[in-house]
Write an enzyme that holds these catalytic residues in place. Structure first.
Site, PDB file in Angstrom:
ATOM      1  N   TYR A 267       0.580 -11.079 -39.962  1.00  0.00           N
ATOM      2  CA  TYR A 267      -0.728 -10.561 -40.441  1.00  0.00           C
ATOM      3  C   TYR A 267      -1.913 -11.673 -40.496  1.00  0.00           C
ATOM      4  O   TYR A 267      -2.744 -11.591 -41.266  1.00  0.00           O
ATOM      5  CB  TYR A 267      -0.613 -10.139 -41.657  1.00  0.00           C
ATOM      6  CG  TYR A 267       0.299  -8.833 -41.901  1.00  0.00           C
ATOM      7  CD1 TYR A 267      -0.081  -7.562 -41.204  1.00  0.00           C
ATOM      8  CD2 TYR A 267       1.478  -8.870 -42.555  1.00  0.00           C
ATOM      9  CE1 TYR A 267       0.727  -6.487 -41.128  1.00  0.00           C
ATOM     10  CE2 TYR A 267       2.475  -7.644 -42.686  1.00  0.00           C
ATOM     11  CZ  TYR A 267       1.927  -6.513 -41.766  1.00  0.00           C
ATOM     12  OH  TYR A 267       2.809  -5.450 -41.662  1.00  0.00           O
TER      13      TYR A 267
ATOM     14  N   GLU B 130       3.420  -6.225 -49.664  1.00  0.00           N
ATOM     15  CA  GLU B 130       2.626  -6.054 -48.613  1.00  0.00           C
ATOM     16  C   GLU B 130       1.156  -5.411 -49.058  1.00  0.00           C
ATOM     17  O   GLU B 130       0.428  -4.834 -48.277  1.00  0.00           O
ATOM     18  CB  GLU B 130       3.206  -4.996 -47.657  1.00  0.00           C
ATOM     19  CG  GLU B 130       4.477  -5.590 -46.759  1.00  0.00           C
ATOM     20  CD  GLU B 130       5.578  -5.189 -47.601  1.00  0.00           C
ATOM     21  OE1 GLU B 130       6.600  -4.781 -46.946  1.00  0.00           O
ATOM     22  OE2 GLU B 130       5.791  -5.017 -48.911  1.00  0.00           O
TER      23      GLU B 130
ATOM     24  N   ASN C 279      10.120   1.314 -39.008  1.00  0.00           N
ATOM     25  CA  ASN C 279       9.163   1.511 -39.981  1.00  0.00           C
ATOM     26  C   ASN C 279       8.664   2.904 -40.186  1.00  0.00           C
ATOM     27  O   ASN C 279       8.086   3.304 -38.998  1.00  0.00           O
ATOM     28  CB  ASN C 279       8.081   0.314 -39.633  1.00  0.00           C
ATOM     29  CG  ASN C 279       8.791  -1.205 -39.521  1.00  0.00           C
ATOM     30  OD1 ASN C 279       8.799  -1.769 -40.408  1.00  0.00           O
ATOM     31  ND2 ASN C 279       9.015  -1.625 -38.316  1.00  0.00           N
TER      32      ASN C 279
ATOM     33  N   GLU D  24      14.940  -2.252 -36.811  1.00  0.00           N
ATOM     34  CA  GLU D  24      14.672  -1.483 -38.024  1.00  0.00           C
ATOM     35  C   GLU D  24      13.672  -0.294 -37.293  1.00  0.00           C
ATOM     36  O   GLU D  24      13.075  -0.758 -36.402  1.00  0.00           O
ATOM     37  CB  GLU D  24      14.302  -2.022 -39.187  1.00  0.00           C
ATOM     38  CG  GLU D  24      12.639  -2.944 -38.970  1.00  0.00           C
ATOM     39  CD  GLU D  24      12.396  -3.426 -40.159  1.00  0.00           C
ATOM     40  OE1 GLU D  24      12.699  -3.259 -41.155  1.00  0.00           O
ATOM     41  OE2 GLU D  24      11.640  -4.644 -39.901  1.00  0.00           O
TER      42      GLU D  24
ATOM     43  N   ARG E 242       7.424   2.992 -36.031  1.00  0.00           N
ATOM     44  CA  ARG E 242       7.494   1.926 -35.303  1.00  0.00           C
ATOM     45  C   ARG E 242       8.921   1.280 -35.403  1.00  0.00           C
ATOM     46  O   ARG E 242       9.331   1.060 -36.420  1.00  0.00           O
ATOM     47  CB  ARG E 242       6.440   0.693 -35.506  1.00  0.00           C
ATOM     48  CG  ARG E 242       6.036  -0.058 -34.561  1.00  0.00           C
ATOM     49  CD  ARG E 242       5.483  -1.325 -34.789  1.00  0.00           C
ATOM     50  NE  ARG E 242       6.006  -2.014 -35.527  1.00  0.00           N
ATOM     51  CZ  ARG E 242       6.070  -2.618 -36.694  1.00  0.00           C
ATOM     52  NH1 ARG E 242       4.955  -2.116 -37.639  1.00  0.00           N
ATOM     53  NH2 ARG E 242       6.887  -3.428 -37.401  1.00  0.00           N
TER      54      ARG E 242
ATOM     55  N   ASP F 206      11.326  -1.614 -34.258  1.00  0.00           N
ATOM     56  CA  ASP F 206      11.387  -3.065 -33.784  1.00  0.00           C
ATOM     57  C   ASP F 206      12.763  -3.507 -33.166  1.00  0.00           C
ATOM     58  O   ASP F 206      13.897  -2.972 -33.515  1.00  0.00           O
ATOM     59  CB  ASP F 206      11.324  -4.094 -34.972  1.00  0.00           C
ATOM     60  CG  ASP F 206       9.850  -3.713 -35.487  1.00  0.00           C
ATOM     61  OD1 ASP F 206       9.021  -3.369 -34.925  1.00  0.00           O
ATOM     62  OD2 ASP F 206       9.695  -4.230 -36.434  1.00  0.00           O
TER      63      ASP F 206
ATOM     64  N   GLY G 173       1.495  -0.657 -40.246  1.00  0.00           N
ATOM     65  CA  GLY G 173       0.346  -1.080 -40.666  1.00  0.00           C
ATOM     66  C   GLY G 173      -0.816  -0.294 -39.721  1.00  0.00           C
ATOM     67  O   GLY G 173      -0.456   0.092 -38.688  1.00  0.00           O
TER      68      GLY G 173
END
Length: 324
Positions: A219, A19, A278, A276, A258, A260, A282
């Site tokens: 992305y 990433e 995070n 999951e 965040r 998901d 981002g």
């Protein structure tokens, strides 16, 4: 806007994980926002000398804009703890647990948060037999941003069993997490914690133009439609927000996180599963946390300031305890 003193903030970005490009975009966006808010900023592209570079900069706070290993797995967090420098986002223990999908299940499922079943398999095993009935998902245990995810179906061109020369995560990782594939819709919820309260922002539905919501879809501009807020029943939206807030608290996330989801809309509430959480989502122009913040009337600069305020509040609380 939070009432913070003007601080010297080192923005840690880049690194050598998959990433890296995303982290560089996140870090530059954060740095510009901090400067717009009146803070002094030192940009640090992480390398093996990162501890010496941070010590030389001597910041008040580190804004951790790294994604993936070693910036999101507890390594950097442990280093900064040893250096005595406050930093944004999750601490060491939370980072270790949240980046490991199996440990995350062990932390969340006993508290009533629904997550898919599955098991850890040796990558070599998938060339001998399917670890689960098809369709199923194979993913690295501790990577972020949907890196190395493969959906194995009867129609997929991986072979049956999976051929050794088929391109997939089994070529790059010794162990994988095998989970049942959950049909339906991709949802996500951001949580923002400014040090005074944590709140779930809203629900976004992610609609990839092709395939599924993988690294490229996340992305690359134009590959995924973001529906914010998601056009889903209010009860499902409230459940998503409640699960995301519970996950944030149970994992001891800080600043922002965040979570998901996959939702099989034919199954109602029983079809909702957390995939999951995070701990360092981002902060790029395409990122979901800034988008949800905007929907809630929070500008990018205010979002960055709130994340910084949470880190600074812990520093201030520590100083008060020491004085007491």
């Amino acid at each position: 806007m939070t009432d913070l003193p003007r601080l010297h903030v080192a923005v840690l970005m880049g690194g050598w994980a998959n990433e890296r490009p995303v982290s560089l975009m996140s870090g530059e966006g954060v740095a510009k926002a901090l400067e717009a808010n009146g803070h002094t900023v030192t940009r640090i592209d992480m390398d093996r000398q990162v501890a010496a570079r941070i010590a030389e900069a001597a910041p008040d706070v580190v804004f951790n804009a790294l994604h993936g290993v070693p910036g999101e797995d507890g390594s950097v967090q442990g280093m900064l703890d040893l250096m005595g420098i406050p930093y944004t986002h999750a601490g060491l223990a939370a980072s270790v647990i949240a980046i490991d999908k199996q440990l995350t299940k062990q932390a969340l499922v006993p508290h009533g948060i629904p997550m898919p079943g599955g098991r850890i398999v040796k990558s070599a095993e998938v060339h001998e037999r399917d670890p689960l009935p098809r369709p199923y998902v194979l993913k690295p245990v501790n990577e972020g941003s949907s890196v190395g995810v493969a959906i194995v179906t009867d129609e997929s061109n991986y072979g049956n069993p999976i051929a050794r020369d088929a391109k997939g995560p089994w070529q790059d990782f010794r162990e994988l997490l095998a989970e049942p594939f959950i049909r339906g819709r991709e949802l996500t919820v951001a949580v923002l914690d400014d040090g005074t309260e944590a709140r779930a922002l809203t629900v976004t539905e992610l609609k990839p133009k092709a395939g599924f919501y993988d690294f490229d879809a996340k992305y690359t501009d134009g590959l995924t439609e973001h529906v914010c807020p998601a056009e889903i029943p209010e009860r499902i939206a409230e459940l998503c927000k409640a699960h995301a807030l519970s996950a944030h608290r149970l994992l001891a996330c800080r600043g922002t996180s965040r979570t998901d989801f996959r939702w099989d809309d034919e199954q109602g509430e029983d079809g909702l599963f957390v995939l999951e959480t995070n701990t360092q989502p981002g902060m790029t122009p395409l990122s979901l946390v800034p988008e949800q913040a905007r929907h809630c009337g929070i500008s990018y600069e205010e979002l960055v300031e709130a994340i910084l305020a949470e880190a600074w509040s812990r520093q201030s609380a520590g100083a008060e305890r020491a004085d007491g």
